[in-house]
Structure formats: C-alpha cells, structure tokens
Scaffold this active site. Structure first.
Site, PDB file in Angstrom:
ATOM      1  N   TRP A  68       0.861  -1.205   0.000  1.00 13.59           N
ATOM      2  CA  TRP A  68       0.000   0.000   0.000  1.00 13.59           C
ATOM      3  C   TRP A  68       0.884   1.237   0.000  1.00 13.59           C
ATOM      4  O   TRP A  68       1.918   1.279   0.659  1.00 13.59           O
ATOM      5  CB  TRP A  68      -0.866   0.025   1.262  1.00 13.59           C
ATOM      6  CG  TRP A  68      -2.203  -0.619   1.107  1.00 13.59           C
ATOM      7  CD1 TRP A  68      -2.452  -1.935   0.862  1.00 13.59           C
ATOM      8  CD2 TRP A  68      -3.475   0.018   1.209  1.00 13.59           C
ATOM      9  NE1 TRP A  68      -3.803  -2.149   0.821  1.00 13.59           N
ATOM     10  CE2 TRP A  68      -4.460  -0.977   1.028  1.00 13.59           C
ATOM     11  CE3 TRP A  68      -3.886   1.333   1.446  1.00 13.59           C
ATOM     12  CZ2 TRP A  68      -5.818  -0.691   1.065  1.00 13.59           C
ATOM     13  CZ3 TRP A  68      -5.249   1.609   1.494  1.00 13.59           C
ATOM     14  CH2 TRP A  68      -6.192   0.599   1.285  1.00 13.59           C
ATOM     15  N   VAL A 107       3.159   1.528   5.314  1.00 15.82           N
ATOM     16  CA  VAL A 107       2.710   2.929   5.409  1.00 15.82           C
ATOM     17  C   VAL A 107       1.206   2.932   5.602  1.00 15.82           C
ATOM     18  O   VAL A 107       0.458   2.505   4.708  1.00 15.82           O
ATOM     19  CB  VAL A 107       3.080   3.714   4.139  1.00 15.82           C
ATOM     20  CG1 VAL A 107       2.501   5.138   4.202  1.00 15.82           C
ATOM     21  CG2 VAL A 107       4.592   3.779   3.980  1.00 15.82           C
ATOM     22  N   ILE A 158      -1.998   5.338   6.268  1.00 17.16           N
ATOM     23  CA  ILE A 158      -2.417   6.740   6.216  1.00 17.16           C
ATOM     24  C   ILE A 158      -3.880   6.800   6.641  1.00 17.16           C
ATOM     25  O   ILE A 158      -4.718   6.052   6.119  1.00 17.16           O
ATOM     26  CB  ILE A 158      -2.228   7.324   4.798  1.00 17.16           C
ATOM     27  CG1 ILE A 158      -0.734   7.305   4.441  1.00 17.16           C
ATOM     28  CG2 ILE A 158      -2.798   8.751   4.722  1.00 17.16           C
ATOM     29  CD1 ILE A 158      -0.422   7.722   3.023  1.00 17.16           C
ATOM     30  N   SER A 213     -11.110   7.826   6.558  1.00 16.60           N
ATOM     31  CA  SER A 213     -12.263   8.453   7.238  1.00 16.60           C
ATOM     32  C   SER A 213     -12.865   7.522   8.291  1.00 16.60           C
ATOM     33  O   SER A 213     -13.842   7.855   8.948  1.00 16.60           O
ATOM     34  CB  SER A 213     -13.334   8.792   6.198  1.00 16.60           C
ATOM     35  OG  SER A 213     -13.628   7.611   5.464  1.00 16.60           O
ATOM     36  N   THR A 214     -12.228   6.345   8.470  1.00 23.64           N
ATOM     37  CA  THR A 214     -12.798   5.402   9.464  1.00 23.64           C
ATOM     38  C   THR A 214     -11.739   5.096  10.526  1.00 23.64           C
ATOM     39  O   THR A 214     -10.627   5.614  10.479  1.00 23.64           O
ATOM     40  CB  THR A 214     -13.175   4.062   8.770  1.00 23.64           C
ATOM     41  OG1 THR A 214     -11.950   3.420   8.383  1.00 23.64           O
ATOM     42  CG2 THR A 214     -14.071   4.304   7.562  1.00 23.64           C
ATOM     43  N   HIS A 246     -10.281   2.295  10.779  1.00 27.00           N
ATOM     44  CA  HIS A 246      -9.449   1.196  10.239  1.00 27.00           C
ATOM     45  C   HIS A 246      -7.980   1.436  10.580  1.00 27.00           C
ATOM     46  O   HIS A 246      -7.259   0.559  11.040  1.00 27.00           O
ATOM     47  CB  HIS A 246      -9.674   1.186   8.722  1.00 27.00           C
ATOM     48  CG  HIS A 246      -9.240  -0.050   8.042  1.00 27.00           C
ATOM     49  ND1 HIS A 246      -8.472  -0.036   6.911  1.00 27.00           N
ATOM     50  CD2 HIS A 246      -9.471  -1.356   8.309  1.00 27.00           C
ATOM     51  CE1 HIS A 246      -8.247  -1.269   6.521  1.00 27.00           C
ATOM     52  NE2 HIS A 246      -8.857  -2.084   7.346  1.00 27.00           N
ATOM     53  N   PHE A 252      11.148  -1.548  13.480  1.00 28.02           N
ATOM     54  CA  PHE A 252       9.781  -1.062  13.285  1.00 28.02           C
ATOM     55  C   PHE A 252       9.754  -0.025  12.152  1.00 28.02           C
ATOM     56  O   PHE A 252      10.119   1.135  12.350  1.00 28.02           O
ATOM     57  CB  PHE A 252       9.295  -0.430  14.599  1.00 28.02           C
ATOM     58  CG  PHE A 252       7.867   0.033  14.571  1.00 28.02           C
ATOM     59  CD1 PHE A 252       7.557   1.382  14.661  1.00 28.02           C
ATOM     60  CD2 PHE A 252       6.834  -0.877  14.453  1.00 28.02           C
ATOM     61  CE1 PHE A 252       6.247   1.821  14.646  1.00 28.02           C
ATOM     62  CE2 PHE A 252       5.502  -0.449  14.432  1.00 28.02           C
ATOM     63  CZ  PHE A 252       5.223   0.897  14.529  1.00 28.02           C
TER      64      PHE A 252
HETATM   65  O1  LIG Z   1      -6.485   0.732   4.663  1.00 27.81           O
HETATM   66  N1  LIG Z   1      -5.426   1.269   4.603  1.00 27.81           N
HETATM   67  C1  LIG Z   1      -4.178   0.647   4.557  1.00 27.81           C
HETATM   68  C2  LIG Z   1      -3.987  -0.755   4.507  1.00 27.81           C
HETATM   69  N2  LIG Z   1      -5.047  -1.596   4.486  1.00 27.81           N
HETATM   70  C3  LIG Z   1      -4.965  -2.980   4.069  1.00 27.81           C
HETATM   71  C4  LIG Z   1      -4.635  -3.932   5.215  1.00 27.81           C
HETATM   72  O2  LIG Z   1      -3.307  -3.700   5.667  1.00 27.81           O
HETATM   73  C5  LIG Z   1      -4.736  -5.398   4.762  1.00 27.81           C
HETATM   74  O3  LIG Z   1      -3.853  -5.607   3.695  1.00 27.81           O
HETATM   75  C6  LIG Z   1      -6.164  -5.751   4.330  1.00 27.81           C
HETATM   76  O4  LIG Z   1      -7.057  -5.383   5.356  1.00 27.81           O
HETATM   77  C7  LIG Z   1      -6.303  -7.256   4.028  1.00 27.81           C
HETATM   78  O5  LIG Z   1      -5.947  -7.999   5.158  1.00 27.81           O
HETATM   79  N3  LIG Z   1      -2.737  -1.273   4.487  1.00 27.81           N
HETATM   80  C8  LIG Z   1      -1.654  -0.450   4.499  1.00 27.81           C
HETATM   81  O6  LIG Z   1      -0.514  -0.929   4.483  1.00 27.81           O
HETATM   82  N4  LIG Z   1      -1.813   0.915   4.544  1.00 27.81           N
HETATM   83  C9  LIG Z   1      -3.025   1.493   4.565  1.00 27.81           C
HETATM   84  O7  LIG Z   1      -3.106   2.749   4.624  1.00 27.81           O
END
Ligand SMILES: O=Nc1c(NC[C@H](O)[C@H](O)[C@H](O)CO)[nH]c(=O)[nH]c1=O
Length: 166
Positions: free
Chosen positions: A27, A86, A88, A91-92, A94, A119
């Site tokens: 990501w 990374v 970021i 809006s939730t 998560h 880390f």
């Molecule tokens: O949502 N934002 C992000 C994200 N979501 C995906 C999550 O890590 C995972 O891969 C999925 O939920 C599937 O398990 N993963 C990141 O590295 N950065 C983000 O900013």
C-alpha cells in the site's frame, strides 16, 4: 559510558557478515519504494552484501506480522528483519486498529523469533506526513525538509544485529 546521542549510530558497524530481511507492504507504493530504497542504501553503506539482503512483499501492513514470522521460519539465519508499511488515516477507524495491532504484534514477535525486528511502520494522518518521512518532495512545498526514515531503519538493523547477536 557517556549517554549517546539519540538516533543515528553510536559507532561504525561492519555488516559484512550479516543477513538482513526486509518485508514490506505494498500500500502507498511511491512512499514504500522510497523507504525500502533508503533501508537498502544504508545496509549497503554498512557493508551488508546485496545477496544477504532478502526482500519479500505483502499486500498490506496488516499482513506484516504473520509474514515476518513465516519469513524468519524459512530463513532462520537472518540476523534482523525490517518490517515496512505505510498506514495513512482514512475516514474510518481502520487506521487505528491496524496501526495498534501491527505495532504490538511486531514488538512481541521479537521475543518469539529472538532477533531484532526494526519497526518500519509509518502511521500518518496525511499523505504529506508520510512523504516527509520517506524523503520525498512535497508537491505543494518543494522546499520542505524531508528525511528518509528507511535509511535509519537500515542502520538500526545492522547495529541491533551486531550488538545483540549473542
Ligand atoms: O487501509 N489502509 C491501509 C492498509 N489496508 C490494508 C490492510 O493492511 C490489509 O492488507 C487488508 O485489510 C487485508 O488484510 N494497508 C496499508 O498498508 N496501509 C493502509 O493505509
């Protein structure tokens, strides 16, 4: 011993006999690529051989703890692993849940695999914050100072692997 300065290396370390793993989440690719390059740059600066830098990627930061553990199981001669992601804020909530869970898991995983896990998770409220910490230029403020923390993680991996290899 005198109190060493924070950050940076407290002496020159020779990583020529080390084997270092890098696990990165895909990501935010532009930022991730800069962080991974920075880590590799400093690993090489400290004489870690290219063939001793093992790299693997995962879909996202949530996958980092599981992948770090399995990667070590499969490469148990690694002296340290740098886990890079990374996050970021969206809006939730998560962001908060992943940031907290991944941080705690990576921290505790060190006790299980008994090698340093550096880390490398950026938990940023804005994309600009992440760009500033990965040495990228801000499109709307080209003179803003940036620093690639990936470089610090590479140095930290060598220092920790050498200092605590016993
Ligand atoms: O949502 N934002 C992000 C994200 N979501 C995906 C999550 O890590 C995972 O891969 C999925 O939920 C599937 O398990 N993963 C990141 O590295 N950065 C983000 O900013």
């Amino acid at each position: 011993a005198e109190i060493k300065g924070i950050g940076g290396l407290d002496q020159a370390y020779d990583g020529s006999n080390l084997k270092i793993g890098i696990i990165y989440a895909r990501w935010n690719k532009e930022i991730i690529d800069s962080l991974v390059s920075g880590a590799i740059k400093n690993l090489k600066k400290l004489n870690v051989k290219k063939e001793n830098i093992l790299i693997e990627s995962v879909p996202g930061s949530f996958e980092l703890p599981f992948a770090t553990k399995k990667f070590f199981n499969n490469n148990s001669d690694l002296n340290a692993i740098i886990s890079i992601g990374v996050l970021i804020k969206g809006s939730t909530m998560h962001f908060e849940y992943i940031s907290n869970a991944v941080t705690l898991e990576l921290m505790s995983l060190q006790k299980i695999i008994d090698i340093p896990i550096i880390f490398g998770l950026l938990t940023c409220l804005t994309e600009d914050q992440a760009k500033i910490r990965s040495g990228l230029v801000l499109p709307n403020d080209k003179n803003h100072a940036t620093h690639n923390h990936g470089e610090d993680w590479g140095s930290a991996a060598v220092e920790m692997a050498i200092k605590f290899i016993y």
